[in-house]
Motif scaffolding. Sequence first.
Motif, mmCIF file in Angstrom:
data_model
loop_
_atom_site.group_PDB
_atom_site.id
_atom_site.type_symbol
_atom_site.label_atom_id
_atom_site.label_comp_id
_atom_site.label_asym_id
_atom_site.label_seq_id
_atom_site.Cartn_x
_atom_site.Cartn_y
_atom_site.Cartn_z
ATOM 1 N N GLU A 47 33.698 49.038 41.304
ATOM 2 C CA GLU A 47 32.914 50.231 40.972
ATOM 3 C C GLU A 47 31.768 50.415 41.959
ATOM 4 O OE1 GLU A 47 32.026 53.667 39.414
ATOM 5 O OE2 GLU A 47 33.642 52.467 38.511
ATOM 6 N N GLN A 48 31.120 49.315 42.323
ATOM 7 C CA GLN A 48 30.000 49.376 43.257
ATOM 8 C C GLN A 48 30.470 49.823 44.645
ATOM 9 O OE1 GLN A 48 28.088 45.616 43.929
ATOM 10 N NE2 GLN A 48 26.237 46.525 44.761
ATOM 11 N N ARG A 50 33.098 51.756 45.266
ATOM 12 C CA ARG A 50 34.014 52.900 45.152
ATOM 13 C C ARG A 50 33.876 53.871 46.324
ATOM 14 N NH1 ARG A 50 36.957 55.509 41.326
ATOM 15 N NH2 ARG A 50 36.489 53.841 39.860
ATOM 16 N N TYR A 51 32.659 54.202 46.699
ATOM 17 C CA TYR A 51 32.452 55.165 47.790
ATOM 18 C C TYR A 51 33.025 54.628 49.093
ATOM 19 C CZ TYR A 51 30.161 58.003 51.335
ATOM 20 O OH TYR A 51 29.921 58.803 52.423
ATOM 21 N N GLN A 52 32.764 53.336 49.390
ATOM 22 C CA GLN A 52 33.277 52.742 50.626
ATOM 23 C C GLN A 52 34.798 52.694 50.625
ATOM 24 O OE1 GLN A 52 30.693 51.667 48.829
ATOM 25 N NE2 GLN A 52 29.320 50.334 50.014
ATOM 26 N N ILE A 53 35.387 52.396 49.458
ATOM 27 C CA ILE A 53 36.851 52.332 49.369
ATOM 28 C C ILE A 53 37.459 53.691 49.706
ATOM 29 C CG2 ILE A 53 38.793 52.072 47.773
ATOM 30 C CD1 ILE A 53 37.089 49.953 46.293
ATOM 31 N N TYR A 54 36.906 54.759 49.119
ATOM 32 C CA TYR A 54 37.474 56.081 49.380
ATOM 33 C C TYR A 54 37.185 56.558 50.804
ATOM 34 C CZ TYR A 54 39.333 56.877 44.771
ATOM 35 O OH TYR A 54 40.104 56.783 43.638
ATOM 36 N N SER A 55 36.088 56.123 51.361
ATOM 37 C CA SER A 55 35.805 56.450 52.767
ATOM 38 C C SER A 55 36.830 55.792 53.683
ATOM 39 C CB SER A 55 34.392 55.981 53.153
ATOM 40 O OG SER A 55 33.418 56.698 52.438
ATOM 41 N N HIS A 56 37.142 54.521 53.410
ATOM 42 C CA HIS A 56 38.124 53.801 54.214
ATOM 43 C C HIS A 56 39.523 54.378 54.023
ATOM 44 C CE1 HIS A 56 35.272 50.092 54.330
ATOM 45 N NE2 HIS A 56 35.024 50.952 55.297
ATOM 46 N N LEU A 57 39.839 54.803 52.804
ATOM 47 C CA LEU A 57 41.143 55.426 52.565
ATOM 48 C C LEU A 57 41.276 56.743 53.331
ATOM 49 C CD1 LEU A 57 41.732 54.800 48.756
ATOM 50 C CD2 LEU A 57 43.124 53.931 50.642
#
Length: 227
Positions: A47-48, A50-57
């Motif tokens: 959850e913390q 989340r933003y980085q995960i979607y940026s990398h995706l």
Amino acid sequence: MPNYKDIEYTLKRSRRKTSSIYVERDGSISVLVPQQLSEKEIEAMIEQKRYQIYSHLAQWEDANTKRVYREFVNGEGFYYLGRNYKLEIVTNQEVPLKLKNGCFRLRKKNLPRAKEAFVEFYKEKGRKRILDRVEYFRKLLDVEPNEIKIMDLQNRWGSWTPKGNVNFHWKTMMAPLTIIDYIIAHELTHLIHPNHSDAFWNELDKIMPDYVQRKAWLKLNGAGMDL
């Protein structure tokens, strides 16, 4: 495969003390955590991040617009050391595949196993060239890698083990020499710093000040280096 809300991921536990989240070359998400981390703690970390995960995706999706699906037919292009060579199917040849006169020449009777012929070509060429560059960067970093292998690593360009073994994907030989050097230096630096901490990138920067540009090139063009 576990998931948290809308994020599906592969969970790997190890003896490491830190946690990491990776977007693999196939777009899947890998979560690496210490053995003792609870499910709630893992979900809180996701959850913390989340933003980085979607940026990398999003970056992965942009990079994969360059993915190419090649056919083993006359005129198709295949990479070697950053250059694109056209394929020529020939009737008689002493080996299944070789690079000659600016073309990849594939023996016709090996067409049913053409991919295997290319993989063996890249492995064979990689054994000497990669070992030579490993020796060069080993001295710069003052590390002592154990066993070096050229193999299929699925979604990674390179990997290492706590025992000091270092592996490189055979696809590495499709990349330009500067990018091959980046992949090698990257993995050998992990023998000093086992994660992607600031200390890791600072160590890599000492021997490769332009690593950021090389890393960006690989992210943008890596999907196009495939069979």
